[in-house]
Scaffold this motif. Structure first.
Motif, PDB file in Angstrom:
ATOM      1  N   VAL A 115       0.834  -1.203   0.000  1.00 46.27           N
ATOM      2  CA  VAL A 115       0.000   0.000   0.000  1.00 46.27           C
ATOM      3  C   VAL A 115       0.869   1.253   0.000  1.00 46.27           C
ATOM      4  O   VAL A 115       2.094   1.183   0.115  1.00 46.27           O
ATOM      5  N   ARG A 116       0.234   2.413  -0.110  1.00 44.70           N
ATOM      6  CA  ARG A 116       0.966   3.668  -0.034  1.00 44.70           C
ATOM      7  C   ARG A 116       1.417   3.938   1.397  1.00 44.70           C
ATOM      8  O   ARG A 116       0.823   3.443   2.354  1.00 44.70           O
ATOM      9  N   SER A 117       2.465   4.708   1.533  1.00 44.99           N
ATOM     10  CA  SER A 117       3.098   4.891   2.839  1.00 44.99           C
ATOM     11  C   SER A 117       2.155   5.492   3.867  1.00 44.99           C
ATOM     12  O   SER A 117       2.330   5.271   5.068  1.00 44.99           O
ATOM     13  N   ARG A 118       1.171   6.236   3.435  1.00 45.67           N
ATOM     14  CA  ARG A 118       0.254   6.852   4.397  1.00 45.67           C
ATOM     15  C   ARG A 118      -0.804   5.881   4.924  1.00 45.67           C
ATOM     16  O   ARG A 118      -1.645   6.263   5.756  1.00 45.67           O
ATOM     17  N   ASN A 119      -0.762   4.629   4.460  1.00 44.08           N
ATOM     18  CA  ASN A 119      -1.733   3.623   4.912  1.00 44.08           C
ATOM     19  C   ASN A 119      -1.085   2.379   5.524  1.00 44.08           C
ATOM     20  O   ASN A 119      -1.793   1.458   5.906  1.00 44.08           O
ATOM     21  N   VAL A 120       0.238   2.352   5.626  1.00 43.57           N
ATOM     22  CA  VAL A 120       0.901   1.128   6.065  1.00 43.57           C
ATOM     23  C   VAL A 120       0.544   0.772   7.502  1.00 43.57           C
ATOM     24  O   VAL A 120       0.329  -0.399   7.830  1.00 43.57           O
ATOM     25  N   LEU A 121       0.454   1.745   8.387  1.00 47.79           N
ATOM     26  CA  LEU A 121       0.120   1.441   9.780  1.00 47.79           C
ATOM     27  C   LEU A 121      -1.306   0.935   9.928  1.00 47.79           C
ATOM     28  O   LEU A 121      -1.592   0.119  10.809  1.00 47.79           O
ATOM     29  N   SER A 122      -2.194   1.405   9.065  1.00 48.18           N
ATOM     30  CA  SER A 122      -3.574   0.907   9.126  1.00 48.18           C
ATOM     31  C   SER A 122      -3.629  -0.579   8.782  1.00 48.18           C
ATOM     32  O   SER A 122      -4.401  -1.337   9.383  1.00 48.18           O
ATOM     33  N   VAL A 123      -2.790  -0.992   7.829  1.00 52.68           N
ATOM     34  CA  VAL A 123      -2.726  -2.415   7.495  1.00 52.68           C
ATOM     35  C   VAL A 123      -2.173  -3.213   8.671  1.00 52.68           C
ATOM     36  O   VAL A 123      -2.696  -4.271   9.029  1.00 52.68           O
ATOM     37  N   PHE A 124      -1.103  -2.706   9.278  1.00 54.07           N
ATOM     38  CA  PHE A 124      -0.564  -3.371  10.460  1.00 54.07           C
ATOM     39  C   PHE A 124      -1.629  -3.478  11.556  1.00 54.07           C
ATOM     40  O   PHE A 124      -1.761  -4.514  12.218  1.00 54.07           O
ATOM     41  N   MET A 125      -2.369  -2.392  11.749  1.00 52.95           N
ATOM     42  CA  MET A 125      -3.411  -2.370  12.778  1.00 52.95           C
ATOM     43  C   MET A 125      -4.502  -3.389  12.481  1.00 52.95           C
ATOM     44  O   MET A 125      -4.973  -4.104  13.381  1.00 52.95           O
ATOM     45  N   HIS A 126      -4.918  -3.466  11.235  1.00 51.60           N
ATOM     46  CA  HIS A 126      -5.937  -4.441  10.862  1.00 51.60           C
ATOM     47  C   HIS A 126      -5.481  -5.860  11.195  1.00 51.60           C
ATOM     48  O   HIS A 126      -6.210  -6.635  11.814  1.00 51.60           O
ATOM     49  N   CYS A 127      -4.261  -6.207  10.791  1.00 46.56           N
ATOM     50  CA  CYS A 127      -3.757  -7.564  11.015  1.00 46.56           C
ATOM     51  C   CYS A 127      -3.601  -7.860  12.505  1.00 46.56           C
ATOM     52  O   CYS A 127      -3.978  -8.947  12.979  1.00 46.56           O
ATOM     53  N   LEU A 137      -5.190   6.583   6.028  1.00 45.64           N
ATOM     54  CA  LEU A 137      -5.838   6.038   7.215  1.00 45.64           C
ATOM     55  C   LEU A 137      -4.923   6.019   8.432  1.00 45.64           C
ATOM     56  O   LEU A 137      -5.405   5.965   9.564  1.00 45.64           O
ATOM     57  N   ASP A 138      -3.607   6.035   8.209  1.00 42.67           N
ATOM     58  CA  ASP A 138      -2.695   6.044   9.359  1.00 42.67           C
ATOM     59  C   ASP A 138      -3.005   7.220  10.279  1.00 42.67           C
ATOM     60  O   ASP A 138      -3.144   7.056  11.498  1.00 42.67           O
ATOM     61  N   LEU A 139      -3.120   8.389   9.686  1.00 43.58           N
ATOM     62  CA  LEU A 139      -3.329   9.598  10.477  1.00 43.58           C
ATOM     63  C   LEU A 139      -4.791   9.783  10.864  1.00 43.58           C
ATOM     64  O   LEU A 139      -5.111  10.069  12.028  1.00 43.58           O
ATOM     65  N   THR A 140      -5.702   9.585   9.915  1.00 44.89           N
ATOM     66  CA  THR A 140      -7.109   9.890  10.181  1.00 44.89           C
ATOM     67  C   THR A 140      -7.779   8.857  11.085  1.00 44.89           C
ATOM     68  O   THR A 140      -8.656   9.197  11.874  1.00 44.89           O
ATOM     69  N   ALA A 141      -7.385   7.584  10.975  1.00 43.14           N
ATOM     70  CA  ALA A 141      -8.020   6.544  11.784  1.00 43.14           C
ATOM     71  C   ALA A 141      -7.257   6.225  13.062  1.00 43.14           C
ATOM     72  O   ALA A 141      -7.855   5.837  14.071  1.00 43.14           O
ATOM     73  N   HIS A 142      -5.926   6.399  13.019  1.00 43.58           N
ATOM     74  CA  HIS A 142      -5.117   5.936  14.145  1.00 43.58           C
ATOM     75  C   HIS A 142      -4.208   7.010  14.744  1.00 43.58           C
ATOM     76  O   HIS A 142      -3.530   6.765  15.742  1.00 43.58           O
ATOM     77  N   GLY A 143      -4.156   8.208  14.124  1.00 44.94           N
ATOM     78  CA  GLY A 143      -3.410   9.306  14.691  1.00 44.94           C
ATOM     79  C   GLY A 143      -1.910   9.116  14.698  1.00 44.94           C
ATOM     80  O   GLY A 143      -1.199   9.681  15.536  1.00 44.94           O
ATOM     81  N   GLU A 144      -1.402   8.330  13.746  1.00 40.87           N
ATOM     82  CA  GLU A 144       0.029   8.046  13.682  1.00 40.87           C
ATOM     83  C   GLU A 144       0.513   8.104  12.245  1.00 40.87           C
ATOM     84  O   GLU A 144      -0.269   8.004  11.311  1.00 40.87           O
ATOM     85  N   ARG A 145       1.836   8.246  12.098  1.00 36.65           N
ATOM     86  CA  ARG A 145       2.458   8.175  10.771  1.00 36.65           C
ATOM     87  C   ARG A 145       3.565   7.136  10.811  1.00 36.65           C
ATOM     88  O   ARG A 145       4.292   7.035  11.787  1.00 36.65           O
ATOM     89  N   ALA A 146       3.699   6.398   9.719  1.00 31.84           N
ATOM     90  CA  ALA A 146       4.774   5.420   9.641  1.00 31.84           C
ATOM     91  C   ALA A 146       6.109   6.083   9.328  1.00 31.84           C
ATOM     92  O   ALA A 146       7.161   5.616   9.749  1.00 31.84           O
ATOM     93  N   TYR A 147       6.068   7.172   8.562  1.00 34.31           N
ATOM     94  CA  TYR A 147       7.282   7.837   8.099  1.00 34.31           C
ATOM     95  C   TYR A 147       7.159   9.339   8.330  1.00 34.31           C
ATOM     96  O   TYR A 147       6.062   9.857   8.544  1.00 34.31           O
ATOM     97  N   ASP A 148       8.251  10.033   8.213  1.00 29.26           N
ATOM     98  CA  ASP A 148       8.253  11.474   8.373  1.00 29.26           C
ATOM     99  C   ASP A 148       7.522  12.148   7.219  1.00 29.26           C
ATOM    100  O   ASP A 148       6.925  13.210   7.385  1.00 29.26           O
ATOM    101  N   MET A 149       7.567  11.539   6.029  1.00 34.55           N
ATOM    102  CA  MET A 149       6.915  12.103   4.858  1.00 34.55           C
ATOM    103  C   MET A 149       5.974  11.060   4.283  1.00 34.55           C
ATOM    104  O   MET A 149       6.254   9.858   4.333  1.00 34.55           O
ATOM    105  N   THR A 150       4.853  11.476   3.752  1.00 32.61           N
ATOM    106  CA  THR A 150       3.905  10.574   3.122  1.00 32.61           C
ATOM    107  C   THR A 150       3.918  10.772   1.626  1.00 32.61           C
ATOM    108  O   THR A 150       4.328  11.807   1.114  1.00 32.61           O
ATOM    109  N   SER A 151       3.459   9.742   0.929  1.00 39.04           N
ATOM    110  CA  SER A 151       3.428   9.825  -0.537  1.00 39.04           C
ATOM    111  C   SER A 151       2.024   9.546  -1.031  1.00 39.04           C
ATOM    112  O   SER A 151       1.189   9.078  -0.284  1.00 39.04           O
TER     113      SER A 151
END
Length: 393
Positions: free
Chosen positions: A32-44, A379-393
């Motif tokens: 997925v795109r970098s701005r959604n990677v944590l949401s995938v981790f969270m789902h799993c 979804l990283d930021l909007t659903a979970h309030g976190e970012r995986a990286y300093d910059m998103t793509s």
């Protein structure tokens, strides 16, 4: 109890959990795109946690309790009547419970790949919970728990369906559920971006490959030659499918990609899963060789011909792969066409109907899809309030 069998299934249980955490999480997260990677981790991670509790509460009893042809009942809820000394064949029943629990975890987790980047977290939790109890657990009972398709006295088919480690129970059910959910969700607002971290995808696929030795080898439920053969044919199919996927990709596009090759690995693993208790290494070679091309072609069919945004190709790789493996047992003479075909039809129809109903009910309770603005932000930021990286793509 046999000590060697117990020791092996303890290891196999750890390996299958390792497939979801961190294997599947990394595999899907890298795609997925970098701005959604944590949401995938969270789902799993959340699915693994919730399914574990629900398996104790009711799932195990529904799948493996002493019920009837359709379900196992609730007599073993909360492991009622099971303690450290209770035996299932040659291993402690509590270990059998734990081993099967890892299957109940990874099956709804596989569906994650269909709805990444646009689904509501609350919907994921509600849907996955209901689906595991209403679809996965009954189907496991039908085939593995002595139920409707198992060849018991009340079975639809005299000899039962041959599904050693989950071509129908795991991969067909997850693949069809993914297709239904993707159809309800509609496509992503922006499908143009490539996987944000192919290296992460490869690491996750490698973990899945190793973990699959527990998935298939452990399904023998014994430390014997059958487990060794299941492990061997699993590896051969995965390796061969990796090669044929890469070759076919090279023929079609002029280049073989890392993401493509490791997706071929997963196609080979899914395809050998139902057959790993029956086929020879040469037969596994054939299964893998075909799977690497077949599943790649089906990715295009689903997205281009059917216009369904099954984002990470859950149906094409897992659904098609699992069903293909079920049918190859007929081709090689290890099972009958009536049993295998009938099993696919019965479970496929049940899964499609029940998944559709579950989605319709769940989306009346919690939102199915996030707001368009949330999808753009990630979804990283909007659903979970976190970012995986300093910059998103």
């Amino acid at each position: 109890m046999v000590g060697a069998d117990t020791a092996w299934i303890i290891v196999a249980t750890a390996l299958v959990l390792f497939m979801t955490l961190p294997g599947l999480a990394l595999f899907y997260g890298g795609l997925v795109r970098s701005r959604n990677v944590l949401s995938v981790f969270m789902h799993c991670f959340a699915i693994a946690s919730v399914m574990s509790v629900l398996w104790l509460v009711a799932g195990y009893s529904i799948a493996f309790g002493d019920g009837n042809a359709y379900w196992g009942g609730l007599g073993k809820s909360f492991l009622n009547g099971v303690d450290a000394d209770t035996v299932s064949d040659t291993i402690p029943e509590v270990l059998f419970f734990a081993f099967q629990m890892t299957f109940a975890i990874i099956t709804p987790a596989l569906i994650v790949g269909a709805y990444v980047e646009r689904i509501g977290f609350a919907f994921v939790m509600l849907f996955s919970s209901v689906w595991m109890l209403v679809v996965y657990a009954p189907v496991a009972h039908w085939i593995w728990g002595g139920g409707l398709l198992a060849g018991a006295e009340w079975s639809l088919f005299e000899n039962g369906v041959n599904d050693f480690a989950g071509g129908i129970v795991v991969h067909q059910t997850a693949g069809l559920a993914a297709l239904v959910l993707a159809a309800f969700l509609g496509p992503r607002s922006d499908k143009s971006k490539p996987p944000h971290n192919p290296g992460m995808v490869m690491i996750g696929a490698a973990m899945l490959w190793v973990g699959w030795f527990g998935f298939n080898g452990g399904s023998q439920l014994a430390a014997d030659g059958g487990a060794a053969m299941a492990l061997t044919v699993t590896h051969i199919s995965a390796a061969t499918a990796s090669i044929t996927w890469a070759l076919w990709e090279r023929i079609r596009y002029g280049k073989a990609s890392l993401v493509g090759m490791v997706t071929g690995t997963i196609a080979g693993l899914a395809s050998i899963t139902p057959a790993s208790g029956s086929v020879s290494p040469v037969e596994a070679l054939i299964i893998g060789a075909i799977a690497g091309v077949l599943c790649q072609v089906m990715c295009g069919v689903i997205k281009d011909a059917m216009k369904i945004d099954d984002t990470l190709d859950v149906f094409a790789v897992h659904g098609v792969g699992g069903m293909f493996g079920i049918l190859m047992l007929v081709v090689f003479g290890h099972a009958g066409i009536v049993e295998q075909g009938g099993g696919l039809i019965v479970v496929g129809t049940f899964t499609l109907v029940m998944t559709t109903l579950i989605v319709m009910v769940c989306k009346m309770i919690v939102p199915l899809r996030v707001d368009p603005e949330d999808e753009v932000q990630g979804l990283d930021l909007t659903a979970h309030g976190e970012r995986a990286y300093d910059m998103t793509s």
